[in-house]
Design a protein around this motif. Sequence first.
Motif, short mmCIF file in Angstrom:
data_model
loop_
_atom_site.label_atom_id
_atom_site.label_comp_id
_atom_site.label_asym_id
_atom_site.label_seq_id
_atom_site.Cartn_x
_atom_site.Cartn_y
_atom_site.Cartn_z
N ILE A 95 0.74 -1.14 -0.05
CA ILE A 95 0.10 -0.11 -0.09
C ILE A 95 0.86 1.23 -0.02
O ILE A 95 1.60 1.45 0.91
CB ILE A 95 -1.02 -0.07 1.22
CG1 ILE A 95 -1.88 -1.25 1.31
CG2 ILE A 95 -1.81 1.12 1.32
CD1 ILE A 95 -1.03 -2.38 2.37
N HIS A 96 0.87 1.98 -1.20
CA HIS A 96 1.70 3.30 -0.91
C HIS A 96 0.70 4.50 -0.74
O HIS A 96 -0.30 4.73 -1.29
CB HIS A 96 2.05 3.54 -2.83
CG HIS A 96 2.83 2.37 -3.23
ND1 HIS A 96 4.36 2.38 -3.38
CD2 HIS A 96 2.49 1.13 -3.54
CE1 HIS A 96 4.88 1.28 -3.63
NE2 HIS A 96 3.60 0.50 -3.92
N VAL A 97 1.23 5.04 0.16
CA VAL A 97 0.68 6.24 0.87
C VAL A 97 1.42 7.57 0.57
O VAL A 97 2.58 7.51 0.80
CB VAL A 97 0.45 5.93 2.42
CG1 VAL A 97 0.14 7.33 3.11
CG2 VAL A 97 -0.10 4.84 2.75
N ARG A 98 0.72 8.48 0.19
CA ARG A 98 1.37 9.77 0.01
C ARG A 98 0.28 10.94 0.41
O ARG A 98 -0.72 11.07 -0.01
CB ARG A 98 1.56 10.05 -1.47
CG ARG A 98 2.43 11.24 -1.80
CD ARG A 98 2.13 11.56 -3.43
NE ARG A 98 2.71 10.47 -4.09
CZ ARG A 98 3.96 10.65 -4.78
NH1 ARG A 98 4.91 11.50 -4.65
NH2 ARG A 98 4.22 9.58 -5.52
N ALA A 99 1.01 11.95 1.08
CA ALA A 99 0.44 12.99 1.67
C ALA A 99 0.46 14.42 0.73
O ALA A 99 1.71 14.36 0.49
CB ALA A 99 0.49 13.52 3.04
#
Length: 283
Positions: free
Chosen positions: A258-262
């Motif tokens: 799961i790739h998370v980016r804010a």
Amino acid sequence: MTSNSMRSRPFHQVDVFSGEPYKGNPLAVVVDAEGLSSQAMQGFANWTNLSETTFLLPATHPDADYKVRIFTGSEEFPFAGHPTLGSAHTWLEAGGVPKTDGVLVQECGAGLVRVKHDAGRLAFAAPPLTRFGPVGEEVRAQLMAGLQLADGALLDASWLVNGPRWIGVLLGSADDVLAIEPDLAALGELNVGVIGPHKEGAGVDFEVRTFFPGDAMIEDPVTGSFNAGAAQWLIGSGRAPREYVAAQGTVLGRAGRIHVRAEGDDIWIGGESTTCIQGTVVL
């Protein structure tokens, strides 16, 4: 739906949140669901025996590209993560063209959800949390018993409701997460996601496991909705960087990523999807 009103409909089965086929979380997608009743959708979702089945429909909101209805084997969800990415992947693969280049707008029970291409994979904007905050002492005690945690192992626990009623549990390390041997009966009706950090150099930043009740409590291979809530919780509290990768499904023999980016006020939850089965179903 009676047998004489049934017809052949395009159908895909998609593996979500893994670049390696059959190592993520499978999703069944009925591409053309017009004319199906809620009862027929629920019955088919129960029959597929997957965690979720989705049904693509024309949008009813003027800003949306398409509408999706999301069913488990026993109920309809207003929103869920891996069904969002798998449905978007399938809608594009079936020839869908978004109104805005590079951004899809999905209509679902939770409202409008944006989906975009991010670093070669699809990502959805985490929906707002409708319940957020520390759990009470009674729920905390149930979590300790259900996860069979030693005193002091549970660093924090918070409601992370964004459709599914997740509770996030933070442990001290990825090894602690992987070592959990839950008492599923003790968890009762709780939807529980557990997360802990990996050591530097592991190739991923966090390890995740999620447990939820159905006919029996089960562990989910990869869970977009929980990871969306966990990202808002951990990034917002400074416990996670604004960009990270979480692994999930390890103990089940999967390789979910799961790739998370804010970005600004948005947190994007991304993953790769692969169509593994394509054909038709009679519904």
